[in-house]
Design a protein around this motif. Structure first.
Motif: not given
Length: 68
Positions: A55, A59-60, A62-64, A66-68
């Motif tokens: 977590w 998770v951060p 993976v989130m980074a 998808f933001k690109q």
């Protein structure tokens, strides 16, 4: 009166004995159930630790992506 082998010293002891007369192991009839409970508690702590790590670290990341 049924006898069981003490899990520590393997001396024959009554199922109703509060402690083994050979080694002093408390409640030798419940030795394995105590170990099972402690083992489950240990593995629960391991899995919770893995979950917290994922977590906080994964998770951060993976989130980074998808933001690109």
């Amino acid at each position: 009166m049924p006898l069981i082998a003490c899990p520590v010293c393997e001396k024959q002891v009554s199922k109703r004995a509060l402690a083994c007369t050979g080694c002093g192991e408390p409640d030798p009839a419940r030795y394995h159930s105590r170990n099972t409970w402690l083992g489950r508690l240990f593995w629960l702590a391991v899995w919770v630790g893995i979950g917290v790590f994922v977590w906080i670290e994964v998770v951060p990341m993976v989130m980074a992506l998808f933001k690109q």
